[in-house]
Write a protein that holds these residues in place. Sequence first.
Motif, PDB file in Angstrom:
ATOM      1  N   GLU A 137      14.681  -6.419  -3.842  1.00  0.00           N
ATOM      2  CA  GLU A 137      14.257  -5.097  -3.355  1.00  0.00           C
ATOM      3  C   GLU A 137      12.771  -4.881  -3.634  1.00  0.00           C
ATOM      4  N   LYS A 138      12.342  -5.397  -4.803  1.00  0.00           N
ATOM      5  CA  LYS A 138      10.926  -5.242  -5.143  1.00  0.00           C
ATOM      6  C   LYS A 138      10.054  -5.986  -4.149  1.00  0.00           C
ATOM      7  N   VAL A 139      10.460  -7.209  -3.796  1.00  0.00           N
ATOM      8  CA  VAL A 139       9.683  -8.002  -2.835  1.00  0.00           C
ATOM      9  C   VAL A 139       9.638  -7.266  -1.489  1.00  0.00           C
ATOM     10  N   ALA A 140      10.800  -6.773  -1.069  1.00  0.00           N
ATOM     11  CA  ALA A 140      10.853  -6.060   0.210  1.00  0.00           C
ATOM     12  C   ALA A 140       9.992  -4.806   0.150  1.00  0.00           C
ATOM     13  N   MET A 141      10.057  -4.124  -0.999  1.00  0.00           N
ATOM     14  CA  MET A 141       9.283  -2.891  -1.146  1.00  0.00           C
ATOM     15  C   MET A 141       7.783  -3.180  -1.166  1.00  0.00           C
ATOM     16  N   MET A 142       7.410  -4.325  -1.790  1.00  0.00           N
ATOM     17  CA  MET A 142       5.988  -4.699  -1.805  1.00  0.00           C
ATOM     18  C   MET A 142       5.485  -4.910  -0.385  1.00  0.00           C
ATOM     19  N   PHE A 176       2.676  -2.781   1.451  1.00  0.00           N
ATOM     20  CA  PHE A 176       1.476  -3.381   2.029  1.00  0.00           C
ATOM     21  C   PHE A 176       1.270  -2.920   3.468  1.00  0.00           C
ATOM     22  N   ARG A 177       2.372  -2.760   4.174  1.00  0.00           N
ATOM     23  CA  ARG A 177       2.252  -2.370   5.585  1.00  0.00           C
ATOM     24  C   ARG A 177       2.050  -0.870   5.775  1.00  0.00           C
ATOM     25  N   THR A 178       2.387  -0.109   4.723  1.00  0.00           N
ATOM     26  CA  THR A 178       2.321   1.348   4.869  1.00  0.00           C
ATOM     27  C   THR A 178       0.891   1.839   4.704  1.00  0.00           C
ATOM     28  N   ASN A 179       0.417   2.545   5.705  1.00  0.00           N
ATOM     29  CA  ASN A 179      -0.937   3.071   5.622  1.00  0.00           C
ATOM     30  C   ASN A 179      -0.962   4.405   4.904  1.00  0.00           C
ATOM     31  N   GLU A 180      -2.067   4.630   4.217  1.00  0.00           N
ATOM     32  CA  GLU A 180      -2.227   5.906   3.530  1.00  0.00           C
ATOM     33  C   GLU A 180      -2.596   6.971   4.556  1.00  0.00           C
ATOM     34  N   PRO A 181      -1.824   8.052   4.630  1.00  0.00           N
ATOM     35  CA  PRO A 181      -2.114   9.041   5.673  1.00  0.00           C
ATOM     36  C   PRO A 181      -3.385   9.834   5.385  1.00  0.00           C
ATOM     37  N   LEU A 182      -3.935  10.373   6.436  1.00  0.00           N
ATOM     38  CA  LEU A 182      -5.100  11.247   6.287  1.00  0.00           C
ATOM     39  C   LEU A 182      -4.618  12.606   5.802  1.00  0.00           C
ATOM     40  N   ARG A 183      -5.289  13.124   4.795  1.00  0.00           N
ATOM     41  CA  ARG A 183      -4.906  14.417   4.220  1.00  0.00           C
ATOM     42  C   ARG A 183      -6.155  15.284   4.050  1.00  0.00           C
ATOM     43  N   PRO A 184      -5.960  16.596   3.960  1.00  0.00           N
ATOM     44  CA  PRO A 184      -7.137  17.456   3.752  1.00  0.00           C
ATOM     45  C   PRO A 184      -7.895  17.149   2.463  1.00  0.00           C
ATOM     46  N   ARG A 243      -8.535   8.828  -2.589  1.00  0.00           N
ATOM     47  CA  ARG A 243      -7.821   7.824  -1.796  1.00  0.00           C
ATOM     48  C   ARG A 243      -7.000   7.026  -2.803  1.00  0.00           C
ATOM     49  N   TYR A 244      -5.699   7.034  -2.623  1.00  0.00           N
ATOM     50  CA  TYR A 244      -4.857   6.318  -3.579  1.00  0.00           C
ATOM     51  C   TYR A 244      -4.950   4.816  -3.364  1.00  0.00           C
ATOM     52  N   GLY A 245      -5.137   4.414  -2.121  1.00  0.00           N
ATOM     53  CA  GLY A 245      -5.259   2.990  -1.840  1.00  0.00           C
ATOM     54  C   GLY A 245      -3.914   2.306  -1.730  1.00  0.00           C
ATOM     55  N   ILE A 246      -3.975   1.054  -1.351  1.00  0.00           N
ATOM     56  CA  ILE A 246      -2.755   0.281  -1.184  1.00  0.00           C
ATOM     57  C   ILE A 246      -2.295  -0.226  -2.541  1.00  0.00           C
ATOM     58  N   LYS A 247      -1.054   0.045  -2.861  1.00  0.00           N
ATOM     59  CA  LYS A 247      -0.484  -0.481  -4.110  1.00  0.00           C
ATOM     60  C   LYS A 247       0.785  -1.245  -3.761  1.00  0.00           C
ATOM     61  N   LEU A 248       0.936  -2.391  -4.370  1.00  0.00           N
ATOM     62  CA  LEU A 248       2.156  -3.170  -4.177  1.00  0.00           C
ATOM     63  C   LEU A 248       3.064  -2.830  -5.344  1.00  0.00           C
ATOM     64  N   LEU A 249       4.080  -2.038  -5.083  1.00  0.00           N
ATOM     65  CA  LEU A 249       4.853  -1.354  -6.111  1.00  0.00           C
ATOM     66  C   LEU A 249       3.883  -0.533  -6.951  1.00  0.00           C
TER      67      LEU A 249
END
Lengths: 338, 484
Positions: free
Chosen positions: A143-148, A152-160, A166-172
């Motif tokens: 599950e961890k591998v799948a979640m990583m 990785f594929r999930t983009n950080e949304p634009l927020r006000p 910017r939190y940035g991309i984190k793998l787990l």
Amino acid sequence: MSATKKLWWLLGLVLSLCVSFHAFAQYQQQGFTTYAETGGTISFSCTTQCFILLWPLGSNQLLALKGTMQWGGQIGYGFLVGQQIYPGEMLLANGSVNSSFVFPRHQLFSKLDKQQTQIALVVNGNVQTTDLTIDFWKLFFSEKVAMMWTDFRTNEPLRPYSINLRYGIKLLWTPLFIMMYWLFALGVVAIFFTNRSGEKKRSAIFLFACVLLVLFSLRNIWNRTDWTITWFTTYVAPETDQKTFFDLGDYPVFIQKMRTALSLDEKFWATTCTMFFDAAQEWPFKVHADTVYMKPCEPAADKTTAEYIVYYKKPIGPEGQGKEVLLDWNGSFLIRNK
Amino acid sequence: MFTSGWGALVVALLVNILIPLIPWILCMRLCFWTKRNGWLLYLISRFVWVGVIAHFLFTSQLVRFSVGVGQYVLLLALLLGALGIKLFVTKKSVRTYMSSLAISGTGMQLWKSFQDLTSGYKLVTVWLLISILRFLGNAFVFTTHFPTYADDSFWNWNKPIVNILHDGGVHLFGDKEVILARGRLGYPIHIPMYKSFLSELLGGYNDIYTDLFQRLSVFFVICFLGCVTWKKTKNIFWSLLPGALIISLPLVFLHTVESYHDLPVTLYAVLTAYFFFVYIDENDFDALGLGVLLTTIMANIKIEWLLMYAAAVVCSVLVILFVQGTLYARVRELFKKSDELMRLGAYLLFFLLPFQLVRISHGLGLNPSSLETGEVLDSSVHREIFGTFKAIFLEADNYGVALLLLVVITTFFRPSLKKKEYTTLYFFLVPVMLFVFFTLVFLLTNNYQWVLNQTTVNRVYTMVFVILFAFIWLYAHDLRTTRK
């Protein structure tokens, strides 16, 4: 019955009671107009800001929410420390929710006392549901591998707040650039063991850093491109009435319609009026309207003294009943009060 | 308010680019650098001109309550008159002032420089170019339809703009409820006035095109850094690197397309640092003048200018001159040149005094915090901010690249230290000083809260890296291994 057996029976009874209490115990909750749990499904009605206390930080790693929502706000998680809730990630609750959050990936984690912190489900705005399910669990390796990969594929949304954070991309839980540092360290060691001259080694280290930079910026560019595509397909390309702007939804379109209905742009320099902007969610809609978008009108102190009243994503209140409706669009109203 | 489209965009671009073009010839040639490269001068003149017109719009409020095209035309007429007088006195033609625009042969030199690179550097160079073009293209696309989005932009910057437009100017005196466009009283009003002026030319407040100011500033600074690096290194890799590094910082993109002024003030700090560097390196008083002029213009952009940006640059200059052992001689030389001294004094008086007088008249003093009034220093030292530094630098994404590059820069910084290249050390010192001053402000004022909740701390420390990256080429450009 021997003493040992009695002890086992007692232990079994205590454990059963614990399980029973756990199975039947409701979450602690606060702020809901109505709230009920039935067989793992939650129904509630929230009008402003509500919380459900879930579990202590660190005991679970994944929160999954699924359910049908009625429009009006946001749902997500926060961290309860003492009496204060620090906000985590939030989703727009528009129609349905089927999302997962992995903990801890947020900006406040390091300053929270992990022993004293609890995860809370946070609901902002006018949100109703009858079939919300909350799942949470620890992750297996697969599950961890799948979640990583998902991370990785999930983009950080634009927020006000994206100009501040910017939190940035984190793998787990690990930021991508931390992994880059490890790669860099390995690369430097490898370069030192080559037969190059000192200057060439320096150059190779620099070049290697540049290559890592290229790889890292690729991910950043991907994120920016995602924003651009989202923005273009949901805001620029659609017809006016279908435009939505990131998490602001149809707010810019409503503002433009409101300004057109009152001809505010034409008489910008001459007119002064008063307006009360009422929104299901005060921030950011009322705040932005009061500061900029209602100009040249000034924000009124209350609805009774305002020349115009706006109900954004709200039904017309008692103050607006029977008054002239200047604009009725997509669940929002502009009323001439005087 | 959200009007967009090609026609409006073309007008907005013309207003933002062409309007500074004519005054460039007038303003810059009158004052600076007839012996310098024309393109560099044009790039820098755009920043000077924005500062001049914004300040002129502000000071004209002291005598007449209005803002807009009238004042602009008046300033233009004044400059034209001054240029005419200068041409008459010096008996020179306008053609003399246009001659240095030529850049013939640069394209071929760039191509030759690219061919000279090793294959690894060639690949990275191509990528740097693509990423810069992609960034600028992306920012340009956002320019066409992107309304203001960030919360802080509304309250701090857009509110004054619409109020100035509605009121027809800025009340400098009177109740606190009405002065300075009913905005944040601690924030300089000059750039909102400049944007109001642009809005007036565009036919009303435009929530999209007012932000062209920031986007063009980033573009011009990337070009400027490319030009000065090219001039020094004649190497296309090093010329592209500063711009590519700056845009690689995750927060920079939003600051480029949003209506916020942290990035513009940093870009002015970059230019200020560069001209002080030229002064240290070449003892060029024109450069010193430009450095001081840009510092004073920087004062009119955001409140942090004095205790952070200006302090960092000026302290770095003084430290480098001191360790060089030339501080006393430079000061003595400056005091011997009374005309230079008067020019510097004139900048300080002309650009700094009016807004400071208005602030002092309202009891605002020189408070660097974002609060509107109150004491500068807090009652206690907020050491608790250090506990959050790990999260700031290792868990948020803003510094992922920056920290790695810092390690690399330090690797290249060591030879400079050994060779006592003080001018190179200066560019390392500026961001370090800036970091120190930021931290001191957070430690000693009520700004500590912005560290604890990580609201603004990320963006201000990001600006440290913008300055660092602007001059990264100086640390490593002498590497011969970039060439075959």
